[in-house]
Design a protein around this motif. Structure first.
Motif, mmCIF file in Angstrom:
data_model
loop_
_atom_site.group_PDB
_atom_site.id
_atom_site.type_symbol
_atom_site.label_atom_id
_atom_site.label_comp_id
_atom_site.label_asym_id
_atom_site.label_seq_id
_atom_site.Cartn_x
_atom_site.Cartn_y
_atom_site.Cartn_z
ATOM 1 N N ARG A 23 0.629 -1.339 0.126
ATOM 2 C CA ARG A 23 0.219 -0.118 0.065
ATOM 3 C C ARG A 23 0.909 1.541 0.083
ATOM 4 N NH1 ARG A 23 -5.545 -0.196 3.053
ATOM 5 N NH2 ARG A 23 -4.606 1.876 3.421
ATOM 6 N N ALA A 24 1.830 1.270 0.758
ATOM 7 C CA ALA A 24 2.897 2.560 1.059
ATOM 8 C C ALA A 24 3.554 2.740 -0.347
ATOM 9 C CB ALA A 24 3.910 2.395 1.887
ATOM 10 N N ALA A 25 3.857 1.526 -1.360
ATOM 11 C CA ALA A 25 4.331 1.691 -2.475
ATOM 12 C C ALA A 25 3.876 2.223 -3.443
ATOM 13 C CB ALA A 25 5.187 0.372 -2.821
ATOM 14 N N ILE A 26 2.503 1.748 -3.368
ATOM 15 C CA ILE A 26 1.434 2.176 -4.312
ATOM 16 C C ILE A 26 1.213 3.699 -4.140
ATOM 17 C CG2 ILE A 26 -1.253 2.010 -5.189
ATOM 18 C CD1 ILE A 26 -0.726 -0.712 -4.447
ATOM 19 N N GLN A 27 1.131 4.042 -2.915
ATOM 20 C CA GLN A 27 0.900 5.553 -2.646
ATOM 21 C C GLN A 27 1.921 6.248 -2.912
ATOM 22 O OE1 GLN A 27 -0.243 5.112 1.576
ATOM 23 N NE2 GLN A 27 -2.351 5.817 1.036
ATOM 24 N N THR A 28 3.295 5.906 -2.890
ATOM 25 C CA THR A 28 4.439 6.599 -3.327
ATOM 26 C C THR A 28 4.255 6.558 -5.025
ATOM 27 O OG1 THR A 28 5.720 5.578 -1.390
ATOM 28 C CG2 THR A 28 7.012 6.346 -3.554
ATOM 29 N N LEU A 29 3.787 5.527 -5.522
ATOM 30 C CA LEU A 29 3.724 5.645 -7.117
ATOM 31 C C LEU A 29 2.664 6.573 -7.563
ATOM 32 C CD1 LEU A 29 4.091 4.141 -9.916
ATOM 33 C CD2 LEU A 29 1.980 2.999 -9.313
ATOM 34 N N ARG A 30 1.724 6.752 -6.689
ATOM 35 C CA ARG A 30 0.670 8.062 -7.030
ATOM 36 C C ARG A 30 1.273 9.384 -6.865
ATOM 37 N NH1 ARG A 30 -2.341 10.039 -10.316
ATOM 38 N NH2 ARG A 30 -3.669 8.267 -10.650
ATOM 39 N N PHE A 31 2.290 9.715 -5.722
ATOM 40 C CA PHE A 31 2.780 10.903 -5.387
ATOM 41 C C PHE A 31 3.799 11.029 -6.298
ATOM 42 C CE2 PHE A 31 1.444 9.670 -0.501
ATOM 43 C CZ PHE A 31 0.040 10.109 -0.955
ATOM 44 N N ARG A 32 4.526 10.009 -6.797
ATOM 45 C CA ARG A 32 5.593 10.240 -7.885
ATOM 46 C C ARG A 32 5.016 10.814 -9.308
ATOM 47 N NH1 ARG A 32 9.409 6.064 -9.205
ATOM 48 N NH2 ARG A 32 10.194 7.778 -10.227
ATOM 49 N N TYR A 33 3.792 10.463 -9.614
ATOM 50 C CA TYR A 33 3.070 10.797 -10.680
ATOM 51 C C TYR A 33 2.972 12.154 -10.637
ATOM 52 C CZ TYR A 33 -0.443 11.719 -14.071
ATOM 53 O OH TYR A 33 -1.541 12.260 -14.570
ATOM 54 N N HIS A 34 2.504 12.845 -9.468
ATOM 55 C CA HIS A 34 2.197 14.364 -9.240
ATOM 56 C C HIS A 34 3.572 15.070 -9.250
ATOM 57 C CE1 HIS A 34 -2.127 13.448 -9.681
ATOM 58 N NE2 HIS A 34 -2.045 12.686 -8.715
ATOM 59 N N LEU A 45 8.155 10.321 -15.785
ATOM 60 C CA LEU A 45 6.993 9.820 -15.617
ATOM 61 C C LEU A 45 6.400 8.816 -16.365
ATOM 62 C CD1 LEU A 45 3.884 11.113 -14.723
ATOM 63 C CD2 LEU A 45 4.037 12.294 -16.907
ATOM 64 N N ALA A 46 6.464 8.319 -17.497
ATOM 65 C CA ALA A 46 6.310 7.254 -18.397
ATOM 66 C C ALA A 46 6.827 6.127 -17.721
ATOM 67 C CB ALA A 46 6.891 7.364 -19.633
ATOM 68 N N GLU A 47 7.645 5.908 -16.925
ATOM 69 C CA GLU A 47 8.098 4.852 -16.443
ATOM 70 C C GLU A 47 7.283 4.318 -15.273
ATOM 71 O OE1 GLU A 47 10.737 3.142 -17.864
ATOM 72 O OE2 GLU A 47 10.658 4.762 -19.605
ATOM 73 N N LEU A 48 6.639 5.165 -14.923
ATOM 74 C CA LEU A 48 5.668 4.705 -13.728
ATOM 75 C C LEU A 48 4.655 3.636 -14.166
ATOM 76 C CD1 LEU A 48 5.313 8.211 -11.933
ATOM 77 C CD2 LEU A 48 6.752 6.315 -11.276
ATOM 78 N N PHE A 49 4.411 3.567 -15.429
ATOM 79 C CA PHE A 49 3.451 2.856 -16.121
ATOM 80 C C PHE A 49 3.852 1.599 -16.412
ATOM 81 C CE2 PHE A 49 1.919 6.980 -16.320
ATOM 82 C CZ PHE A 49 0.687 7.149 -16.281
ATOM 83 N N ALA A 50 3.082 0.428 -16.467
ATOM 84 C CA ALA A 50 3.579 -0.871 -16.878
ATOM 85 C C ALA A 50 3.669 -0.911 -18.409
ATOM 86 C CB ALA A 50 2.378 -1.875 -16.731
ATOM 87 N N TYR A 135 3.415 -0.661 -10.506
ATOM 88 C CA TYR A 135 3.221 0.289 -11.731
ATOM 89 C C TYR A 135 1.775 0.532 -11.893
ATOM 90 C CZ TYR A 135 7.828 -1.225 -13.098
ATOM 91 O OH TYR A 135 9.348 -1.616 -12.992
ATOM 92 N N PHE A 136 1.529 1.724 -12.486
ATOM 93 C CA PHE A 136 0.097 1.930 -13.253
ATOM 94 C C PHE A 136 -0.234 0.933 -14.234
ATOM 95 C CE2 PHE A 136 1.156 6.235 -11.510
ATOM 96 C CZ PHE A 136 0.070 6.469 -10.452
ATOM 97 N N LYS A 137 -1.384 0.295 -14.159
ATOM 98 C CA LYS A 137 -1.982 -0.808 -14.997
ATOM 99 C C LYS A 137 -2.640 0.121 -16.009
ATOM 100 C CE LYS A 137 -2.449 -4.771 -17.235
ATOM 101 N NZ LYS A 137 -1.554 -5.350 -17.981
#
Length: 163
Positions: A23-34, A45-50, A135-137
C-alpha cells in the motif's frame, strides 16, 4: 502445539506487513506521478506505467502502451499545458496480491492557452506489481470541472479546458 500457533501468527503478521508495504509503495507511485507532472519531469513519468498500461483522460484523450503514454504526456504537458501544479487528496488503496486498485481526488491549477484554470476530478487506478515494483496498469480521470479561474465552476458547462 505452541510452535504451530506461533508459526501461524508469524505468517499472519508477515502477510499484514507485506500488504502495508505494498500500500505504501502504491501511494508513493501516485505521489511520484504528481511530482513528475508538477516538476515537468516527463522522462521518469512514463516509467511509472506498465508496458501495456492504459490511460483514459475523458475528453483529453486515451491511449495504451508506455510509449504512447509517454507521447501523450509529452504533447499535453510541454505543448498544451506549459505550467501546472497538481494536488492529490484522499488516496484510497486496495491490494490483492500483485494487483491493486485505488482512487484519489485531484485539484490542479494549470495554465491553458495563456489563461489560469481550476481543475478538479477523480482518478480511478489499477496497479500491477511486476518484478517487485508497482506500476500503473490503468488510470482513468473523471473531471468534475475544468474552468477558467475568472469564471469559476458555478455554471452548467464545467468542462472548458481541452476542447
Amino acid at each position: 502445539m505452541a510452535t504451530t500457533d506461533l508459526e501461524k501468527r508469524v505468517q499472519t503478521l508477515e502477510a499484514r506487513v507485506q500488504e502495508l508495504e505494498d500500500r505504501a509503495a502504491i501511494q508513493t507511485l501516485r505521489f511520484r506521478y504528481h511530482e513528475c507532472v508538477n516538476e515537468m519531469r516527463l522522462a521518469p513519468l512514463a516509467e511509472l506505467f506498465a508496458d501495456d498500461a492504459e490511460i483514459d483522460f475523458a475528453h483529453l484523450g486515451a491511449t495504451k502502451g508506455r510509449d504512447k503514454i509517454r507521447a501523450f504526456f509529452q504533447k499535453g504537458l510541454s505543448e498544451l499545458v506549459p505550467f501546472v501544479k497538481q494536488f492529490i487528496h484522499n488516496h484510497i488503496v486496495h491490494v490483492q496480491g500483485d494487483n491493486g486498485t485505488g482512487l484519489s481526488y485531484l485539484f490542479a491549477t494549470p495554465v491553458y492557452k495563456g489563461e489560469s484554470y481550476l481543475v478538479a476530478g477523480r482518478f480511478d487506478d489499477e496497479y500491477v506489481k511486476e518484478n517487485g515494483h508497482w506500476y500503473f496498469k490503468k488510470v482513468k480521470l473523471t473531471p468534475y470541472f475544468m474552468v477558467p479561474l475568472k469564471e469559476g465552476w458555478a455554471q452548467e458547462d464545467r468542462i472548458k479546458m481541452g476542447r
